[in-house]
Design a protein around this motif. Structure first.
Motif, PDB file in Angstrom:
ATOM      1  N   HIS A 273      36.403  43.393  37.865  1.00  0.00           N
ATOM      2  CA  HIS A 273      35.277  43.473  36.933  1.00  0.00           C
ATOM      3  C   HIS A 273      35.127  42.214  36.077  1.00  0.00           C
ATOM      4  O   HIS A 273      34.109  42.055  35.392  1.00  0.00           O
ATOM      5  N   SER A 274      36.104  41.322  36.131  1.00  0.00           N
ATOM      6  CA  SER A 274      36.022  40.089  35.343  1.00  0.00           C
ATOM      7  C   SER A 274      35.273  38.981  36.061  1.00  0.00           C
ATOM      8  O   SER A 274      35.080  37.906  35.485  1.00  0.00           O
ATOM      9  N   ASP A 331      37.742  41.187  22.752  1.00  0.00           N
ATOM     10  CA  ASP A 331      36.431  41.318  23.382  1.00  0.00           C
ATOM     11  C   ASP A 331      35.654  40.007  23.307  1.00  0.00           C
ATOM     12  O   ASP A 331      35.941  39.123  22.491  1.00  0.00           O
ATOM     13  N   LEU A 332      34.641  39.909  24.152  1.00  0.00           N
ATOM     14  CA  LEU A 332      33.811  38.710  24.238  1.00  0.00           C
ATOM     15  C   LEU A 332      32.385  39.057  23.856  1.00  0.00           C
ATOM     16  O   LEU A 332      31.877  40.121  24.216  1.00  0.00           O
ATOM     17  N   LEU A 344      27.907  45.306  27.150  1.00  0.00           N
ATOM     18  CA  LEU A 344      27.210  44.827  28.338  1.00  0.00           C
ATOM     19  C   LEU A 344      27.991  45.138  29.608  1.00  0.00           C
ATOM     20  O   LEU A 344      27.405  45.444  30.639  1.00  0.00           O
ATOM     21  N   THR A 345      29.305  45.047  29.539  1.00  0.00           N
ATOM     22  CA  THR A 345      30.134  45.427  30.687  1.00  0.00           C
ATOM     23  C   THR A 345      31.562  45.675  30.216  1.00  0.00           C
ATOM     24  O   THR A 345      32.028  45.057  29.248  1.00  0.00           O
ATOM     25  N   CYS A 346      32.224  46.590  30.885  1.00  0.00           N
ATOM     26  CA  CYS A 346      33.629  46.907  30.593  1.00  0.00           C
ATOM     27  C   CYS A 346      34.510  46.128  31.556  1.00  0.00           C
ATOM     28  O   CYS A 346      34.509  46.401  32.759  1.00  0.00           O
ATOM     29  N   LEU A 347      35.250  45.158  31.021  1.00  0.00           N
ATOM     30  CA  LEU A 347      36.112  44.325  31.852  1.00  0.00           C
ATOM     31  C   LEU A 347      37.412  45.044  32.204  1.00  0.00           C
ATOM     32  O   LEU A 347      37.899  44.938  33.336  1.00  0.00           O
ATOM     33  N   ARG A 348      37.970  45.751  31.245  1.00  0.00           N
ATOM     34  CA  ARG A 348      39.237  46.478  31.452  1.00  0.00           C
ATOM     35  C   ARG A 348      39.112  47.846  30.808  1.00  0.00           C
ATOM     36  O   ARG A 348      38.620  47.951  29.666  1.00  0.00           O
ATOM     37  N   VAL A 349      39.541  48.880  31.517  1.00  0.00           N
ATOM     38  CA  VAL A 349      39.441  50.230  30.981  1.00  0.00           C
ATOM     39  C   VAL A 349      40.502  50.458  29.905  1.00  0.00           C
ATOM     40  O   VAL A 349      41.566  49.824  29.907  1.00  0.00           O
ATOM     41  N   TYR A 350      40.189  51.364  28.994  1.00  0.00           N
ATOM     42  CA  TYR A 350      41.194  51.858  28.050  1.00  0.00           C
ATOM     43  C   TYR A 350      42.086  52.839  28.809  1.00  0.00           C
ATOM     44  O   TYR A 350      41.605  53.669  29.605  1.00  0.00           O
ATOM     45  N   ALA A 351      43.403  52.752  28.572  1.00  0.00           N
ATOM     46  CA  ALA A 351      44.327  53.654  29.263  1.00  0.00           C
ATOM     47  C   ALA A 351      45.357  54.213  28.284  1.00  0.00           C
ATOM     48  O   ALA A 351      45.849  53.496  27.408  1.00  0.00           O
ATOM     49  N   ARG A 352      45.650  55.494  28.446  1.00  0.00           N
ATOM     50  CA  ARG A 352      46.741  56.126  27.714  1.00  0.00           C
ATOM     51  C   ARG A 352      47.629  56.806  28.757  1.00  0.00           C
ATOM     52  O   ARG A 352      47.183  57.746  29.439  1.00  0.00           O
ATOM     53  N   ILE A 353      48.851  56.309  28.901  1.00  0.00           N
ATOM     54  CA  ILE A 353      49.764  56.799  29.929  1.00  0.00           C
ATOM     55  C   ILE A 353      51.045  57.265  29.254  1.00  0.00           C
ATOM     56  O   ILE A 353      51.793  56.454  28.693  1.00  0.00           O
ATOM     57  N   ASN A 354      51.267  58.585  29.285  1.00  0.00           N
ATOM     58  CA  ASN A 354      52.465  59.161  28.658  1.00  0.00           C
ATOM     59  C   ASN A 354      52.675  58.643  27.228  1.00  0.00           C
ATOM     60  O   ASN A 354      53.706  58.098  26.872  1.00  0.00           O
ATOM     61  N   GLY A 360      41.311  48.570  26.078  1.00  0.00           N
ATOM     62  CA  GLY A 360      40.369  48.022  27.043  1.00  0.00           C
ATOM     63  C   GLY A 360      39.850  46.674  26.571  1.00  0.00           C
ATOM     64  O   GLY A 360      40.300  46.117  25.563  1.00  0.00           O
ATOM     65  N   ARG A 361      38.867  46.142  27.322  1.00  0.00           N
ATOM     66  CA  ARG A 361      38.253  44.858  26.959  1.00  0.00           C
ATOM     67  C   ARG A 361      36.824  44.856  27.474  1.00  0.00           C
ATOM     68  O   ARG A 361      36.568  45.279  28.610  1.00  0.00           O
ATOM     69  N   VAL A 362      35.893  44.364  26.648  1.00  0.00           N
ATOM     70  CA  VAL A 362      34.473  44.408  27.017  1.00  0.00           C
ATOM     71  C   VAL A 362      33.789  43.092  26.687  1.00  0.00           C
ATOM     72  O   VAL A 362      34.306  42.262  25.925  1.00  0.00           O
ATOM     73  N   ILE A 363      32.609  42.914  27.266  1.00  0.00           N
ATOM     74  CA  ILE A 363      31.637  41.923  26.796  1.00  0.00           C
ATOM     75  C   ILE A 363      30.530  42.710  26.121  1.00  0.00           C
ATOM     76  O   ILE A 363      30.022  43.693  26.679  1.00  0.00           O
ATOM     77  N   PHE A 364      30.172  42.332  24.885  1.00  0.00           N
ATOM     78  CA  PHE A 364      29.140  43.065  24.166  1.00  0.00           C
ATOM     79  C   PHE A 364      28.077  42.104  23.637  1.00  0.00           C
ATOM     80  O   PHE A 364      28.300  40.908  23.485  1.00  0.00           O
TER      81      PHE A 364
END
Length: 368
Positions: A273-274, A331-332, A344-354, A360-364
């Motif tokens: 996505h980047s 973010d950018l 505008l786009t989600c570069l990296r999803v937010y994650a919660r693991i255990n 996450g990371r976005v362009i806005f």
């Protein structure tokens, strides 16, 4: 290096692709070692070797219509057969909303056809379909017709005609995805690693033919959106990073550990996505839907981890930036494209693991 270059330039060769990936890995390793051992007596020779590798790995320009050479005389703009199409495209305000206020740059009819068709891959599919039919109608008016037999093939895990070429008064190639081209490099096994390899091969080729691509991969450049056309070293570094993450997803899948697979695919999905346009492609465009195939795989992998007893939450960040900014980091920002104040786009999803959170990371778009 002569035989290296000869093999690298060989079309449809698995050995050539293996050599290219190996050299990308060597380049990455040497760069890391160079930074770790700055006083090493081999630094100067290492720098020279890195320059040789960089030059060797630079792709040769591959025009979508190779029968037209750069040495040909470029006609003036008012001699283009498709000039009326260019004027209509440049003046469309709805297109400007999605593409930014960028005018078409092509100086030949074949180039213009391909530039327009590639831009249509970045806008909502219904609008793109309407405009694609309009381009075919206007081409037919000057004696050119759609031609699906002459296509530049991009390797991927399926076959798809992306857009047609033209024959008649204007002759140029169209563009397609090709499973046959993919099979020249990879045996299909119907697992997630096929898709990661598919994106790696597709992106490597697409970057060669699309001058308007940027990357926003944090591990390569943290605080900017970089043009791959104007900064060749960023192009090789981005492909190196994508290749490395592809290999890590494959190794994780071999381990069969659901959390290792999940974490590796979150990183792979970020790299996919980047690769962006500026402004970023609309979510429901052809490009947006292509990249979303990675998110669908990521959801399947997250579900497998949940079924294995792990607590997993994956969130694609979208909507108002003010509503999601606490779930993102580094973010950018852009001052154009889309709606002010929105992602505008989600570069990296937010994650919660255990109970472990990964922002996450976005362009806005700025709110001004």
């Amino acid at each position: 290096m002569h035989h290296f270059r000869q093999l690298l330039e060989l079309q449809n060769s698995q050995l050539a692709q293996l050599l290219r990936f190996t050299l990308y890995g060597l380049e990455t390793t040497l760069n890391q070692a160079r930074a770790e051992f700055p006083q090493d007596p081999g630094v100067k020779l290492c720098d020279e070797l890195l320059q040789e590798l960089h030059n060797l790995l630079q792709p040769a320009p591959t025009p979508l219509h190779p029968h037209i050479g750069w040495e040909d005389v470029i006609p003036s703009q008012n001699t283009l057969k498709l000039d009326r199409l260019r004027e209509a495209f440049n003046s469309d305000l709805e297109l400007n909303y999605y593409l930014g206020n960028s005018q078409l740059q092509s100086q030949t009819d074949p180039d213009l056809w391909n530039e327009i068709q590639c831009k249509l891959l970045r806008i909502p599919e219904d609008l793109a379909a309407s405009w694609r039919q309009r381009t075919l109608d206007m081409a037919q008016e000057i004696g050119a017709i759609a031609d699906n037999s002459n296509l530049y093939e991009l390797p991927f895990i399926r076959d798809e005609i992306i857009y047609p070429g033209l024959s008649g008064s204007v002759q140029t190639q169209g563009l397609s995805l090709s499973q046959k081209a993919f099979l020249n490099y990879q045996n299909l096994q119907n697992n997630e690693s096929d898709l990661s390899t598919g994106f790696l091969l597709l992106y490597t080729k697409f970057i060669e033919i699309e001058p308007n691509l940027y990357h926003a991969l944090k591990s390569v450049c943290s605080f900017d959106i970089i043009s791959l056309n104007s900064k060749a070293e960023q192009q090789s570094q981005y492909i190196n990073a994508l290749s490395d993450r592809c290999q890590r997803t494959q190794k994780a899948e071999e381990s069969a550990d659901p959390l290792s697979i999940l974490r590796a695919w979150i990183d792979m999905d970020e790299a996919i996505h980047s690769l962006v346009f500026v402004p970023p492609a609309e979510r429901y465009s052809w490009w947006g839907k292509l990249q979303n195939e990675s998110r669908r795989i990521l959801k399947k992998i997250a579900d497998k981890a949940i079924n294995a007893g792990h607590e997993v939450r994956i969130r694609q960040l979208s909507g108002l930036y003010a509503d999601i900014c606490t779930s993102s980091k580094d973010d950018l920002q852009l001052d154009f494209g889309g709606t002010p104040g929105e992602v505008l786009t989600c570069l990296r999803v937010y994650a919660r693991i255990n109970h472990e959170e990964s922002p996450g990371r976005v362009i806005f778009r700025s709110s001004r």
